[in-house]
Structures are given as structure tokens and as C-alpha cells.
Design a protein around this motif. Structure first.
Motif, short mmCIF file in Angstrom:
data_model
loop_
_atom_site.label_atom_id
_atom_site.label_comp_id
_atom_site.label_asym_id
_atom_site.label_seq_id
_atom_site.Cartn_x
_atom_site.Cartn_y
_atom_site.Cartn_z
N UNK A 74 0.83 -1.21 0.00
CA UNK A 74 0.00 0.00 0.00
C UNK A 74 0.86 1.26 0.00
N UNK A 75 2.10 1.15 0.47
CA UNK A 75 3.01 2.33 0.43
C UNK A 75 3.64 2.48 -0.95
N UNK A 76 3.54 1.46 -1.80
CA UNK A 76 4.14 1.57 -3.14
C UNK A 76 5.49 0.92 -3.27
N UNK A 77 5.77 -0.05 -2.38
CA UNK A 77 7.04 -0.78 -2.46
C UNK A 77 6.81 -2.12 -3.16
N UNK A 78 7.87 -2.68 -3.76
CA UNK A 78 7.69 -3.98 -4.41
C UNK A 78 7.51 -5.12 -3.42
N UNK A 79 6.76 -6.12 -3.83
CA UNK A 79 6.59 -7.36 -3.06
C UNK A 79 7.32 -8.49 -3.80
N UNK A 80 7.26 -9.69 -3.25
CA UNK A 80 7.88 -10.83 -3.93
C UNK A 80 7.25 -11.08 -5.30
N UNK A 81 5.94 -10.79 -5.42
CA UNK A 81 5.28 -10.99 -6.72
C UNK A 81 5.86 -10.04 -7.77
N UNK A 82 6.08 -8.80 -7.35
CA UNK A 82 6.68 -7.83 -8.28
C UNK A 82 8.07 -8.30 -8.69
N UNK A 83 8.85 -8.73 -7.71
CA UNK A 83 10.23 -9.14 -8.02
C UNK A 83 10.24 -10.39 -8.91
N UNK A 84 9.26 -11.26 -8.73
CA UNK A 84 9.18 -12.44 -9.61
C UNK A 84 8.97 -12.00 -11.06
N UNK A 85 8.09 -11.01 -11.25
CA UNK A 85 7.83 -10.52 -12.62
C UNK A 85 9.10 -9.90 -13.21
N UNK A 86 9.82 -9.10 -12.43
CA UNK A 86 11.03 -8.46 -12.93
C UNK A 86 12.11 -9.52 -13.21
N UNK A 87 12.13 -10.58 -12.41
CA UNK A 87 13.05 -11.69 -12.68
C UNK A 87 12.72 -12.29 -14.05
N UNK A 88 11.43 -12.44 -14.31
CA UNK A 88 11.02 -13.01 -15.60
C UNK A 88 11.39 -12.08 -16.76
N UNK A 89 11.27 -10.77 -16.54
CA UNK A 89 11.74 -9.85 -17.60
C UNK A 89 13.23 -10.10 -17.85
N UNK A 90 13.96 -10.31 -16.75
CA UNK A 90 15.41 -10.50 -16.85
C UNK A 90 15.80 -11.76 -17.61
N UNK A 91 15.03 -12.83 -17.43
CA UNK A 91 15.40 -14.09 -18.10
C UNK A 91 14.75 -14.23 -19.47
N UNK A 92 13.98 -13.20 -19.88
CA UNK A 92 13.26 -13.32 -21.15
C UNK A 92 14.21 -13.43 -22.35
N UNK A 93 15.38 -12.84 -22.22
CA UNK A 93 16.31 -12.78 -23.36
C UNK A 93 16.20 -11.46 -24.10
N UNK A 94 15.15 -10.68 -23.85
CA UNK A 94 15.03 -9.35 -24.46
C UNK A 94 16.13 -8.46 -23.90
N UNK A 95 16.70 -7.63 -24.78
CA UNK A 95 17.79 -6.76 -24.33
C UNK A 95 17.35 -5.32 -24.08
N UNK A 96 16.12 -5.00 -24.44
CA UNK A 96 15.58 -3.69 -24.09
C UNK A 96 14.45 -3.92 -23.09
N UNK A 97 14.63 -3.42 -21.89
CA UNK A 97 13.61 -3.58 -20.85
C UNK A 97 12.90 -2.23 -20.76
N UNK A 98 11.69 -2.18 -21.33
CA UNK A 98 11.01 -0.89 -21.42
C UNK A 98 10.18 -0.64 -20.17
N UNK A 99 10.84 -0.09 -19.19
CA UNK A 99 10.07 0.47 -18.08
C UNK A 99 9.71 -0.45 -16.95
N UNK A 100 9.72 -1.76 -17.17
CA UNK A 100 9.36 -2.69 -16.10
C UNK A 100 7.88 -2.65 -15.79
N UNK A 101 7.45 -1.55 -15.22
CA UNK A 101 6.03 -1.31 -15.00
C UNK A 101 5.85 0.15 -14.64
N UNK A 102 4.61 0.62 -14.74
CA UNK A 102 4.34 2.01 -14.44
C UNK A 102 4.58 2.28 -12.96
#
Ligand SMILES: Cc1cc2nc3c(=O)[nH]c(=O)nc-3n(C[C@H](O)[C@H](O)[C@H](O)COP(=O)(O)O)c2cc1C
Ligand code: SF4
Length: 490
Positions: A74-102
């Protein structure tokens, strides 16, 4: 077996057995969509070619699109679910990470009570995002030297719901004949004053400073999907310095860019733009058939409430000002543009074509492939008009088995420089890596555009791929989302 929510007369992409069958279907549609017959081997594949920007090399032509999960604290900090998604962006193989999330630049501008928020109090927690993404990427691919990562900065304007009660607390730039009532923006206090708009500039600068210090390569000054800076581009009817002519409607954007350049000179800037908008759509009523329909805007013509839309026939786009906006970006030294469209709250079929609507949506008004072709054509038109810019295309997920064939064609033909991938990464994070290394696709993980990742948050739950990602399938929300779909028939 056919799902009763499927569109009559529109074949599922999964039903095509070959590229030839898929292309034969494309040929029956009133649009053009380039699609390659064969995938080139990795060393010849244009998707695997690096590209230079701002003196750096980006390792390939896949980009991850920003996707929030309504799952921060509720304060706007990441949770484990958020970090899991960013981990998946990292392992996607894409080399341009556009923003992660709003990420909202201030509390008032959060689109939901669980959106990340870039305040000084959250800085330490937020720094886990990039660290986690880079560690995952390095572990899988050995280096992050050719990775280019941005943070998407936003103020949600009309669509703000910042507080734990989840209530709409809209902050608007002009009176809108349809959506004011929808978000309850009837009180005069909803209107942002000129001073309040100017007062947002330090927030953007502070967030950009955080991004630079944390090691991001760029920030996306988000101008899409009906959020505040996108709404301002459409503020034809607003009086004063932030409304009316193009110069005024782009004023806050230019002021933010200038302030970031002044105070954070080493940070690059990108822009995600809704290059066009159309009128809001709604569910059909008795006797109107089975497809979503545009609302009747005849009482409101000329339509002065969108950007990149024909005011006399707002069921059609007009890219004249979108091209002008890209030229402005080029003149401001911005090189990375991510081309999206429209607004997910009132015409989602334009920006994320899907066979199945979210629970607050309407049945698709057209074969979703027409939507894919429309948004990719807009990116190609803009790339042709302002070739110095590096353009990321959006809306590829609905292509499913044929995403790689269309993606290869778009980059090979220079319709765009990058292929942005959104929902597909929720169900199948490694798809870009599999395409780039010539591996067969895992068809069981292909996103079939069920829209549960939107239905969940529209009903107060976290977003995730409930149908296909075993992690979300096992969560209690999966059953709740299933029930909602059963009850609403959507
Ligand atoms: C669950 C979800 C969250 C999203 N969040 C964002 C966001 O934070 N910022 C943004 O610019 N777009 C957001 N989008 C839009 C996607 O980035 C993307 O443009 C859209 O899904 C179309 O691409 P696709 O066909 O590959 O899914 C979101 C989409 C979904 C489904
Ligand atoms: S829930 Fe999964 S399959 Fe459905 S649209 Fe989202 S990512 Fe795709």
C-alpha cells in the motif's frame, strides 16, 4: 471444444496448422500484416541483430513492455510478486527492458492502491527491482553489458485510484463528455490547475534522479493509455498555457523533459506514446449483435477529446499530430519511442487485441488480428515519417504461434526497430530467448489472450497469468477469477 465466449466466424490462431494457413486467413482480412514464411537461423535473424543507441549497444530487437501487477504494498514498495515478474523480464532474453512497470511519481497519481510509487521513503525498496532483474539476466546470459533498462514514470490523472479504499480519485486536464461520469470527475476540484500541473515537474525530476542513481539507462516519460501526459496531448478544449494548440498541449511534457535534462543530464529519456485513440466502446445491447460497439458520439462532434483521432469521424485515427509529436521528441534528443495506442479502460481491443474481453470489457468488435495490424501499421507509419527514431512496436501477443514470423518481418522490413512483448511474457517469459536461439515454441505456455491478467485486478486481485502459469494457477485468486468469468460470461 469451442468456448461460448469465442467470436462467431473468427478462427482461433491456434487452429491454423501452418504459417501458410495463417497467412491465407490474413489475406481474407481488410488489412495488411507482413508475416515471414520461415524463421531465419539465429546468425541471420534480424531479431538477433544488435543496435546502437546513445553510444551503447542493445543486444537484440526484443523489448519487454511495462506490465504492472497491482501487487505492490500500500506504500508503493515492491513485493515478492513484483520481483518475480522483474526476474522473468530478466530471463526473457530481451535486451531492451522498457520500463518494467508504471511507477507513479507521487501518491495522488497512482492508478491503483498497489501501484509502485517513487518516493524517497520507497527508494531503498525500489532499488531491488533493477538489482533483481540484472542478476537474473546475468545469471542466464552471462552479461548485462548489452542490456538497456528504463523505468516507466507516470501520473494516472483521470484514472487515479491511489488510496486503500480503491475509490476513483480522478485528476483531470479537461472535461470529457463520456468518461467524466464514468470516473466521477464531476466535482470542480478534480480539474488540475495550471499551478498543480507545473507542480508535478519536481516529482518527475526526483523520480528521474532515483532512476539515474539506481543505474537505469533511461526513464520513460509515459504519454500513453489515457494517463495524465497522454490526456494533456488531447487537451484541445482546456484554456490557458496547457491546452488548445499543439505547443500548449505538449508544454508540460516539454517542461518535464527540460527539467530532467537540466538536473539529471546523464540519464536518457524515452517515451511510450498512445499514437492514436478512438471513441469509447461498449457492450452491445439487445438487437445490436454480439460484438462490442462504439458509443454514439454524434452529439459531441467534432470530437476534441482524443489524441491522434479524426475529430470529424472519431472511429478513425489521424496520425498527423502523432508524427509532429515524434518530430518534437527527435528535436528534444529523444531516440527511443514505444508506440502503443488508445486507453485500456474504454477501448482495450485497440491496444491489446484479445479473443476474450476482461470482465469490465466488451466482446471484440473485430477479428483481433485487425487490431494487431492496425497498431503495427501505426508504428510503421511513424517509423517511416521519423526514421531517426528507434521505434518499439506493441500488440504482438495475440499472434501466438506466429509472433516470431510477424516480428521477424516487421524488423526485417524496418517497420520497427524493436518488437515489444507484453502479455506473452506473463504466460511464457522465455519466448524471446527461444525465438532468438531457434528453439521450438512451448505451445502450452502461449498466451491465448484470456484476459484473466486484467480481470483479476479489475476485481481487486493481483494480476497474473492464472490459466497458464502454474504459480498463479495454484493461488486462491485463480478460482475467484474463474468464477467471475463464469458469472459474467466474459
Ligand atoms: C496486466 C497488464 C498490465 C499492464 N501494465 C502496463 C503498464 O504498467 N504500463 C504500460 O505502458 N502498459 C501496460 N500494459 C500494456 C502492455 O504493456 C502492452 O502494451 C499490451 O499488453 C499489448 O501488448 P501485448 O499484445 O504484447 O500484450 C499492461 C498490460 C497488461 C495486460
Ligand atoms: S491471463 Fe495469461 S493467457 Fe490470459 S491474457 Fe493474461 S497472460 Fe495471456
Amino acid at each position: 471444444m469451442r468456448d461460448e465466449r469465442e467470436m462467431e466466424g473468427v478462427p482461433r490462431v491456434a487452429s491454423f496448422r501452418t504459417v501458410a494457413e495463417f497467412k491465407a486467413h490474413l489475406a481474407t482480412l481488410p488489412v495488411r500484416l507482413d508475416c515471414d514464411d520461415d524463421l531465419l537461423p539465429p546468425h541471420q535473424n534480424p531479431l538477433a541483430q544488435p543496435i546502437a543507441v546513445h553510444g551503447r549497444t542493445i543486444g537484440n530487437r526484443f523489448a519487454t513492455h511495462p506490465m504492472e501487477g497491482w501487487d505492490g504494498t500500500l506504500e508503493g514498495k515492491p513485493t515478492d510478486l513484483v520481483l518475480r515478474r522483474w526476474t522473468h523480464f530478466g530471463i526473457s532474453g530481451a535486451k531492451l527492458i522498457w520500463g518494467g512497470e508504471a511507477v507513479a511519481v507521487r501518491h495522488e497519481g497512482r492508478a491503483n492502491p498497489h501501484q509502485l510509487c517513487c518516493t524517497p521513503a520507497n527508494a531503498e525498496a525500489l532499488s531491488a527491482l533493477l538489482r533483481t532483474l540484472k542478476a537474473a539476466h546475468r545469471k542466464r546470459f552471462g552479461t548485462t553489458d548489452d542490456l538497456f533498462v528504463g523505468l516507466q514514470l507516470t501520473h494516472s490523472g483521470r484514472w487515479s485510484r491511489p488510496d486503500p479504499d480503491g475509490a476513483a480519485k480522478p485528476r483531470i486536464a479537461f472535461r470529457h463528455p463520456v468518461t467524466d461520469a464514468r470516473v466521477g470527475a464531476l466535482d470542480p476540484s478534480a480539474m488540475l490547475t495550471d499551478a498543480e500541473l507545473a507542480g508535478l515537474i519536481p516529482d518527475y525530476v526526483a523520480a528521474a534522479k532515483f532512476a539515474a542513481e539506481d543505474g537505469y539507462d533511461f526513464v520513460d516519460v509515459k504519454c500513453c493509455h489515457g494517463y495524465l501526459l497522454n490526456e494533456l496531448l488531447a487537451a484541445h478544449t482546456r484554456p490557458g498555457p496547457y491546452g488548445g494548440p499543439f505547443e500548449n498541449r505538449t508544454r508540460l511534457f516539454r517542461e518535464i523533459v527540460a527539467a530532467i535534462r537540466r538536473d539529471v543530464p546523464d540519464l536518457h529519456i524515452g517515451v511510450r506514446l498512445s499514437a492514436f485513440d478512438l471513441v469509447p466502446f461498449r457492450h452491445p445491447q439487445e438487437g445490436e449483435g454480439t460484438r462490442g460497439v462504439p458509443i454514439d458520439v454524434r452529439p459531441h462532434l467534432p470530437w476534441r477529446y482524443g489524441f491522434g483521432v479524426n475529430p470529424d469521424d472519431p472511429t478513425q485515427s489521424d496520425l498527423t499530430e502523432s508524427i509532429r509529436f515524434l518530430e518534437l521528441c527527435r528535436d528534444l534528443g529523444i531516440r527511443l519511442l514505444n508506440i502503443s495506442a488508445a486507453c485500456p479502460y474504454y477501448n482495450p481491443h485497440l491496444m491489446r487485441p484479445a479473443m476474450f474481453p476482461p470482465s469490465d470489457g466488451y466482446p471484440p468488435p473485430e477479428d483481433p488480428l485487425v487490431g494487431v495490424a492496425r497498431i503495427l501499421a501505426a508504428a510503421a507509419t511513424l517509423k517511416r515519417a521519423v526514421p531517426d527514431l528507434l521505434v518499439v512496436g506493441s500488440g504482438y501477443t495475440y499472434l501466438q504461434e506466429y509472433l516470431p514470423h510477424v516480428a521477424q518481418a516487421q524488423v526485417r522490413l524496418r517497420h520497427s526497430d524493436f518488437v515489444g512483448v507484453g502479455r506473452m511474457l506473463l504466460s511464457y517469459p522465455e519466448l524471446p530467448h527461444h525465438v532468438l536461439t531457434g528453439q521450438p515454441l512451448n505451445r502450452k505456455r502461449l498466451c491465448r489472450t484470456f484476459s484473466d491478467c486484467t480481470t483479476g485486478p479489475r476485481n481487486g486481485m493481483v494480476s497474473g497469468c492464472y490459466p497458464l502459469d502454474p504459480f498463479y494457477k495454484a493461488r486462491p485468486e485463480a478460482q475467484a477469477v474463474h468464477e467471475i468469468r463464469r458469472k459474467t460470461g466474459r
